[in-house]
Design an enzyme around this catalytic site. Sequence first.
Site, PDB file in Angstrom:
ATOM      1  N   SER A   1      93.573  24.985 161.522  1.00 48.93           N
ATOM      2  CA  SER A   1      94.607  24.133 160.984  1.00 48.93           C
ATOM      3  C   SER A   1      94.139  23.499 159.631  1.00 48.93           C
ATOM      4  CB  SER A   1      95.071  22.913 161.853  1.00 48.93           C
ATOM      5  OG  SER A   1      94.243  21.880 161.705  1.00 48.93           O
ATOM      6  N   ASP A   2      95.256  23.254 158.788  1.00 49.09           N
ATOM      7  CA  ASP A   2      94.856  22.529 157.723  1.00 49.09           C
ATOM      8  C   ASP A   2      94.578  20.995 158.139  1.00 49.09           C
ATOM      9  OD1 ASP A   2      94.255  21.657 155.133  1.00 49.09           O
ATOM     10  OD2 ASP A   2      95.980  22.626 154.179  1.00 49.09           O
ATOM     11  N   TYR A   3      94.027  20.377 157.184  1.00 47.01           N
ATOM     12  CA  TYR A   3      93.485  18.868 157.423  1.00 47.01           C
ATOM     13  C   TYR A   3      94.657  18.038 158.126  1.00 47.01           C
ATOM     14  CZ  TYR A   3      90.639  14.869 156.302  1.00 47.01           C
ATOM     15  OH  TYR A   3      89.906  13.598 155.882  1.00 47.01           O
ATOM     16  N   THR A   4      94.484  17.817 159.437  1.00 51.82           N
ATOM     17  CA  THR A   4      95.213  16.776 160.216  1.00 51.82           C
ATOM     18  C   THR A   4      96.580  17.732 160.497  1.00 51.82           C
ATOM     19  OG1 THR A   4      95.936  15.412 158.394  1.00 51.82           O
ATOM     20  CG2 THR A   4      94.156  14.689 159.710  1.00 51.82           C
ATOM     21  N   ALA A   5      96.956  18.629 160.179  1.00 56.09           N
ATOM     22  CA  ALA A   5      98.119  19.409 160.014  1.00 56.09           C
ATOM     23  C   ALA A   5      98.931  19.635 161.425  1.00 56.09           C
ATOM     24  CB  ALA A   5      98.152  20.931 159.326  1.00 56.09           C
TER      25      ALA A   5
END
Length: 765
Positions: A303-307
Amino acid sequence: MTLKTMNGAPAGASRRAFLSGGAALAGLAVATPRAFARASDRIEGLLAQMTIEEKAGQLSCFADMIRPPVGDMNPLVNIRNAQTLTAELQAGRIGVLMNGVGAQAALETQKTAVEGSRLKIPLLFAADVIHGFRTVFPIPLAEAASFDPHLAERTARAAAIEATASGLHWTFAPMVDVARDQRWGRVAEGSGEDVFLGEVLAAARVRGFQGKDLKADDSMLATPKHFAAYGAVTAGLEYNSVELSEATLREVHLPPFQAAFAAGAMTVMSAFNDVNGVPATANKRLLTDVLRGEWGFKGVVISDYTADQELVAHGFAADDRDAARLAILAGVDISMQSGLYIRYLPELVASGAVPLAVVDAAVRRVLALKEAIGLFDNPYRSLDPKAEAYHTATPAMRALSREAGARSIVLLKNDKTLLPLPKAGKRLALIGPFADDRDNVLGAWGGFFADRRLNVDLASGLRAQLADPASLVVERGCDVEAMIAGGFERAVAAAQGADIVLLAVGESQDMTGEAKSRTDIRIPPVQMRLAEAIAATGKPVVVLLRHGRAIQLEGVVRDAPAILATWFLGSEMGNAVADVLFGTVNPSGRLPVSFPIDSGQEPFFYNGRTTGRPAPADPNAQEYKARWRSIRNDALYPFGFGLTYTRFDVTDMKLSTPRLEWNDTLHVTAKVKNSGDLHGEHVVQLYIRDRVASRTRPVRELKGFQRVSLAPGAEREVRFDLKRQNLMFVGDNDYWIAEPGVFDVWIANSSVDGLTAEFELLPAG
Ligand code: NOJ
């Protein structure tokens, strides 16, 4: 670079093949590294012993680590202290650490994981190594202007050599998002507005990062990102929603990912944005049905950062637990930074909300990735502090940065052959906020790991080449967005005392990159006022534009006799610009993004469709046409455009046949001659247009380009091959189809000019 050749789906190909998009049809089948073909006994053995917590740990990536992560890159969340982290590593609750660097620290951290944990599973170390590491290369958009995949491959290789020497295994690059709206800050990180250029460069960068042998110490895993359609955020507003037709998604935004996978990328990052209402990070159709089902991707989705956690803010998940459930079920293998997987997967599995098999499949993929790069056999690969010193910022790296910088510059205007400048005999005034500035040469990502001591500003670069360094005076005049006391006066005086003014104006690196969307894309007002004061002296002005996107040029800057698009070129920026200014390097860059006449035209890209009421050539001819009240809907400088100090003539365009058989190849040839006095390189571009189709088609589409290097007076023939597969598009029901009929073809110097001919694609059989 030659025209993309496609093997093509046979007539009557399966729905899956048709749905697979341009790149897959191009014979760019998704590579399945042997490691992913079948889980090894070692992996199955580990899986059999792992607790659900240990499994969730392998699926968790954190930016906090014993070696401190680089701040400022992302909002700091979920940071814990070193003691807690050590305990978590020993408990096997973390599989990947990101954005901390340094071989010694990595070595110690790896020891904690390997020697201190029950199952001794090594960590992966990841980071955003986007366009260089200690030595910084041009921002990816600038490098795209080189239209030179070989260069992109070399700079990615160099970045991998430096970064792996500093203990990294994995980069979150290349960004392959096609960006058609210049207001979006992350245009800077990609290859611009074109699909074909994006595909070619995505593949080149993956090859460069990964090298030939994944197990080699200097091989770095690549991650095409952000899957998918992040470049299509509405109004260019960062993180905004995406509303996109299936056809445009498949024709424009997906092909560069397929090209990256075909080149061997084994991981991919899910995007922050939603696509037609479904967040990309919970988008089962994209992450599983398309990626794995249609394309056969066997690698790892991160995932992207905290997505994943942001699914709650999207209004798609009820709470964090629900967000973790939705992400893993959609196909996100690794959760970045939120900690949701380690927190919720054990309970989600225990309650039956997530099948254990789904978690196991994700863990298998992550362990296979670790195995593929040889981590189980040698957890300390790439973790040699001695190698770090040896491979960092070597003269060869710096030379490559300088070469790449010079090749990325685009000469937009050169009235009365003002350039190149002589190295002696002229008094030069270098004016503007970027004149001797060392903080804005690298670009938005460059600042994080870079060795900033290497940064060469413009003034230093120019002085190093001038016969008499004292013939250059330097005055900032103003800051990027603010006045400097007495700055204008000093700058005007400097201009008055000079023969030629070099005006270094544009955006700071802080105005570009993630979360840096702009409502208009002009040069800040204070710099425009400075430019006006300088222009009023009547001295000839060479504009050295600093930018991470296409810029709306206006007033005296637009009207200056010479303009160079110089982007953010990396560590060697000053030297690279001096090389082009003084003619040591003949500029050969081409715009990878259209420069609009006005910001209000955005999103603006060359390959749009005509509409039913195309604007007439004569702006006064007729009303009720697709045009603005105040300006023509053209580019000021179009995609593909760029000048040189010599002259190239392209003549004798020929087609091998005016009628292309269904399974045949059409050769398009032309002669390119260097008719000027200097050696130079020309980027010959091939465009097509499908005149009549069952879905309206772009006015032009780039289908190939070639760089031709010619001595003065020399001539060469270029040849492009066109097949039916190059003419395909996504038709009704989302099928890739080719339709018989008439096509225009151009051999051109940019997206709006060229020699043209037509041919007919004949029906099958
Ligand atoms: C957020 C960015 O969107 C992504 O490109 C990057 O890789 C991560 N942060 C990690 O730093």
